[in-house]
Design an enzyme around this catalytic site. Sequence first.
Site, PDB file in Angstrom:
ATOM      1  N   ASN A   1      71.423  80.191  21.097  1.00  0.00           N
ATOM      2  CA  ASN A   1      70.171  79.482  20.796  1.00  0.00           C
ATOM      3  C   ASN A   1      69.891  79.653  19.299  1.00  0.00           C
ATOM      4  O   ASN A   1      69.458  80.720  18.867  1.00  0.00           O
ATOM      5  CB  ASN A   1      69.029  80.071  21.636  1.00  0.00           C
TER       6      ASN A   1
ATOM      7  N   LYS B   1      67.661  78.270  17.628  1.00  0.00           N
ATOM      8  CA  LYS B   1      66.240  78.080  17.309  1.00  0.00           C
ATOM      9  C   LYS B   1      66.118  77.068  16.157  1.00  0.00           C
ATOM     10  O   LYS B   1      66.929  76.153  16.083  1.00  0.00           O
ATOM     11  CB  LYS B   1      65.587  79.432  17.019  1.00  0.00           C
TER      12      LYS B   1
ATOM     13  N   HIS C   1      61.419  78.772  27.155  1.00  0.00           N
ATOM     14  CA  HIS C   1      61.633  79.895  26.234  1.00  0.00           C
ATOM     15  C   HIS C   1      60.277  80.490  25.856  1.00  0.00           C
ATOM     16  O   HIS C   1      59.289  79.760  25.736  1.00  0.00           O
ATOM     17  CB  HIS C   1      62.370  79.405  24.980  1.00  0.00           C
TER      18      HIS C   1
ATOM     19  N   GLU D   1      59.074  81.374  23.177  1.00  0.00           N
ATOM     20  CA  GLU D   1      58.452  80.765  21.988  1.00  0.00           C
ATOM     21  C   GLU D   1      57.784  79.439  22.343  1.00  0.00           C
ATOM     22  O   GLU D   1      56.752  79.081  21.771  1.00  0.00           O
ATOM     23  CB  GLU D   1      59.517  80.600  20.880  1.00  0.00           C
TER      24      GLU D   1
ATOM     25  N   GLU E   1      64.505  87.155  29.366  1.00  0.00           N
ATOM     26  CA  GLU E   1      64.313  87.467  27.956  1.00  0.00           C
ATOM     27  C   GLU E   1      62.986  88.215  27.780  1.00  0.00           C
ATOM     28  O   GLU E   1      61.931  87.573  27.642  1.00  0.00           O
ATOM     29  CB  GLU E   1      64.279  86.181  27.123  1.00  0.00           C
TER      30      GLU E   1
ATOM     31  N   GLY F   1      64.318  89.038  18.882  1.00  0.00           N
ATOM     32  CA  GLY F   1      64.273  89.071  17.413  1.00  0.00           C
ATOM     33  C   GLY F   1      63.730  90.375  16.843  1.00  0.00           C
ATOM     34  O   GLY F   1      63.400  90.442  15.655  1.00  0.00           O
TER      35      GLY F   1
ATOM     36  N   SER G   1      67.818  90.399  21.379  1.00  0.00           N
ATOM     37  CA  SER G   1      68.554  91.286  20.457  1.00  0.00           C
ATOM     38  C   SER G   1      69.941  91.672  20.975  1.00  0.00           C
ATOM     39  O   SER G   1      70.397  92.795  20.773  1.00  0.00           O
ATOM     40  CB  SER G   1      67.719  92.527  20.125  1.00  0.00           C
TER      41      SER G   1
HETATM   42  P1  13P Z   1      67.448  87.223  19.537  1.00  0.00           P
HETATM   43  O1  13P Z   1      68.869  87.334  20.022  1.00  0.00           O
HETATM   44  O2  13P Z   1      67.350  86.864  18.099  1.00  0.00           O
HETATM   45  O3  13P Z   1      66.648  88.429  19.916  1.00  0.00           O
HETATM   46  O4  13P Z   1      66.806  85.981  20.312  1.00  0.00           O
HETATM   47  C1  13P Z   1      66.887  85.936  21.695  1.00  0.00           C
HETATM   48  C2  13P Z   1      66.437  84.609  22.137  1.00  0.00           C
HETATM   49  O5  13P Z   1      65.251  84.300  22.096  1.00  0.00           O
HETATM   50  C3  13P Z   1      67.448  83.668  22.614  1.00  0.00           C
HETATM   51  O6  13P Z   1      66.856  82.604  23.281  1.00  0.00           O
END
Ligand code: 13P
Length: 248
Positions: free
Chosen positions: A9, A11, A93, A95, A165, A171, A210
């Site tokens: 992903n 983003k 997700h 976010e 997640e 992140g 992460s």
């Molecule tokens: P990170 O791997 O940067 O923590 O992000 C995870 C994520 O949100 C994947 O959809």
Amino acid sequence: MRAKLVIANWKMNADKAMLAKLLAGYVAAIKPPVKAVACPPAPYLAQAQQQLEGSAIALGAQNVSQFEKGAYTGEISLSMLQDLGCEYVILGHSERRSLFGEQDTDIAEKFVATIAAGLTPVLCVGETREQRQAGETDSVVSSQLDAVVNVAGIKSFEKAVVAYEPVWAIGTGDTATPEQAQQVHKLLREKLAESDADIAQRVPLLYGGSVNAENAEELFAMTDIDGGLVGGASLDASAFAAICAAAN
Ligand code: 13P
């Protein structure tokens, strides 16, 4: 045995040059049997489709509209994603939930539409740090999952992926331990099994938050962790390829 699946992903990160370089790195380094999926930002899907043609890497989108077509300014439809060769769509997700107000009901509608269009939804669930500290992890992820199962029906999970997640791990570099992740994955599989034991055994459950080249192997070794949904580390082709290798 469930096949391992690793989804990148990206983003809101890419430009044309970066996409070309990153995907070339993926194509050169990622080896079967792991199934890898790249989810670049929507404006780059056409370029990614061209570049991934003939490769073992599938294409996915980070979001989609639940509506078919028409007066929905700024939205992207499932038929557009199909046209661009997408096989997967990330839905719900954290976010999208926290920054753009997506509710369980929207996510359930998107899930139903995605299944109807023949694409594979990747349904994200996960608790915040406060919810974990309050002992609410199980109830939060269960209700996020139920909201979709109740609307879409368990049969639609024949062709779906669920990603756990934890919001506090996204992140932050603060990965869930393999045991913490396994505990939630087991719960999710048991929840699905309440509706259909057979389907529950087949649904790929991915961990995200992460994931990196160092921690992937021990996470993916857990019984109910069938791969990863990778953010930050997917922006480095060699790190992402190492995560895919850990899944093999
Ligand atoms: P990170 O791997 O940067 O923590 O992000 C995870 C994520 O949100 C994947 O959809």
